[in-house]
Design a protein around this motif. Structure first.
Motif, PDB file in Angstrom:
ATOM      1  N   ARG A 312     101.519  47.281  29.480  1.00  0.00           N
ATOM      2  CA  ARG A 312     100.105  47.559  29.738  1.00  0.00           C
ATOM      3  C   ARG A 312      99.225  47.432  28.497  1.00  0.00           C
ATOM      4  N   SER A 313      99.827  47.035  27.368  1.00  0.00           N
ATOM      5  CA  SER A 313      99.084  46.838  26.103  1.00  0.00           C
ATOM      6  C   SER A 313      98.252  48.061  25.755  1.00  0.00           C
ATOM      7  N   LEU A 314      98.869  49.232  25.813  1.00  0.00           N
ATOM      8  CA  LEU A 314      98.175  50.486  25.542  1.00  0.00           C
ATOM      9  C   LEU A 314      97.837  50.623  24.062  1.00  0.00           C
ATOM     10  N   LYS A 315      96.731  51.260  23.775  1.00  0.00           N
ATOM     11  CA  LYS A 315      96.240  51.425  22.416  1.00  0.00           C
ATOM     12  C   LYS A 315      96.562  52.827  21.898  1.00  0.00           C
ATOM     13  N   PHE A 316      96.211  53.055  20.633  1.00  0.00           N
ATOM     14  CA  PHE A 316      96.414  54.339  19.960  1.00  0.00           C
ATOM     15  C   PHE A 316      95.824  55.478  20.778  1.00  0.00           C
TER      16      PHE A 316
END
Length: 321
Positions: A312-316
């Motif tokens: 899901r290309s999750l961020k910080f």
């Protein structure tokens, strides 16, 4: 730097960490001089040289070290402060577990909190905004800080201690007990916990529990959770425009690729510190997690989190499990 100061650095047990970074020492030394002489060259100050009050450690018949008066001399309130991404979470966790172990016999007496103060007999607070807590914490409290050699002008303006901060610290007899440099911490890894043993007077037996806990926590902090290493996050979810903080074959990549993260998580769950403190309401947001914003570890949290970051290309700081 004068010869007296060099001599103190060479002879000091815990001060060796400061001496490791020559540039940082120069910066810290001149700030310390400005405080001790109560003369302020500017409104914005650099991180000060830590002061130490070493407790006498007594050796028993088994040659293990016990502190005779540390639980009396360690204050009830400890404040952790530093620039984000300078290992503030590591220091906060070390301080929290140190206090929990030190007061283990007093049930539910320790609380560790991010950016807030609650009613507990012994409290550790982490903040990135020190001014609002200096007026709230009692006299004779301790402050622990993190730092790095080079601050940008914007970072220096925002996170350095101001003249007003120093006035409050002096007026309330608050001690800046220890400043941890990020470069030194990076080189030492989880063994940096031993820098805190003489400060808190923690016995060798309890230090074994500390070292065991942070051996696994250090890996989880880098390779698992919402605040994992940015380089490892990019490895899991490649961004072609991302600029690496470390080379590909750095220790971070080798650590995260070397270990089965679920096995590390299970080992972590089986540590004495986790089993003793991670389920206490006032400690569970700190002890037992890679960060205060992560969910509850259960043996597969990290694997699920890493998979979701990949897919899901999750961020910080985005929820990953």
């Amino acid at each position: 730097m004068d010869s007296d100061f060099k001599s103190k650095c060479k002879n000091g047990c815990v001060l060796s960490c400061v001496c490791t970074v020559v540039t940082g020492v120069v910066m810290i030394y001149y700030f310390y001089q400005s405080i001790s002489q109560t003369k302020y060259s500017s409104d914005i100050m650099e991180p000060p040289l830590p002061s130490f009050r070493h407790e006498k450690l007594q050796s028993d018949a088994n040659n293990t070290m016990e502190c005779q008066s540390c639980s009396v001399s360690v204050p009830n309130v400890i404040l952790q402060y530093g620039h984000p991404r300078t290992a503030t979470t590591l220091q906060f966790n070390i301080l929290c577990l140190s206090m929990a172990l030190l007061h283990e016999d007093v049930k539910n007496s320790v609380g560790c909190y991010y950016n807030k103060k609650k009613s507990k007999k012994y409290i550790v607070i982490k903040t990135h905004a020190i001014a609002k807590f200096l007026t709230k914490i009692p006299s004779h409290s301790w402050i622990f800080m993190t730092s790095k050699v080079k601050f940008s002008p914007k970072e220096k303006q925002r996170y350095s201690l101001t003249r007003q901060n120093i006035k409050v610290i002096r007026a309330k007899n608050i001690t800046i007990k220890y400043v941890a440099d990020i470069n030194f911490v990076s080189k030492r890894g989880h063994s940096v916990v031993y820098e805190y043993q003489p400060i808190f007077g923690i016995s060798d037996a309890k230090m074994q529990h500390m070292a065991e806990y942070f051996r696994y926590w250090d890996i989880l902090r880098l390779c698992c959770g919402k605040q994992m290493s940015a380089d490892w996050r990019n490895h899991l979810s490649l961004n072609p425009n991302y600029k690496r903080h470390h080379v590909h074959n750095s220790s971070i990549h080798s650590v995260c690729e070397r270990y089965n993260i679920s096995q590390v998580e299970v080992q972590f769950l089986n540590t004495y510190a986790f089993k003793t403190f991670a389920h206490i309401d006032s400690l569970r947001d700190v002890i037992g997690k890679p960060s205060t914003v992560d969910g509850k570890l259960d043996g597969s949290y990290c694997e699920r989190c890493n998979a979701n970051i990949t897919h899901r290309s999750l961020k910080f700081n985005q929820k990953c499990a």
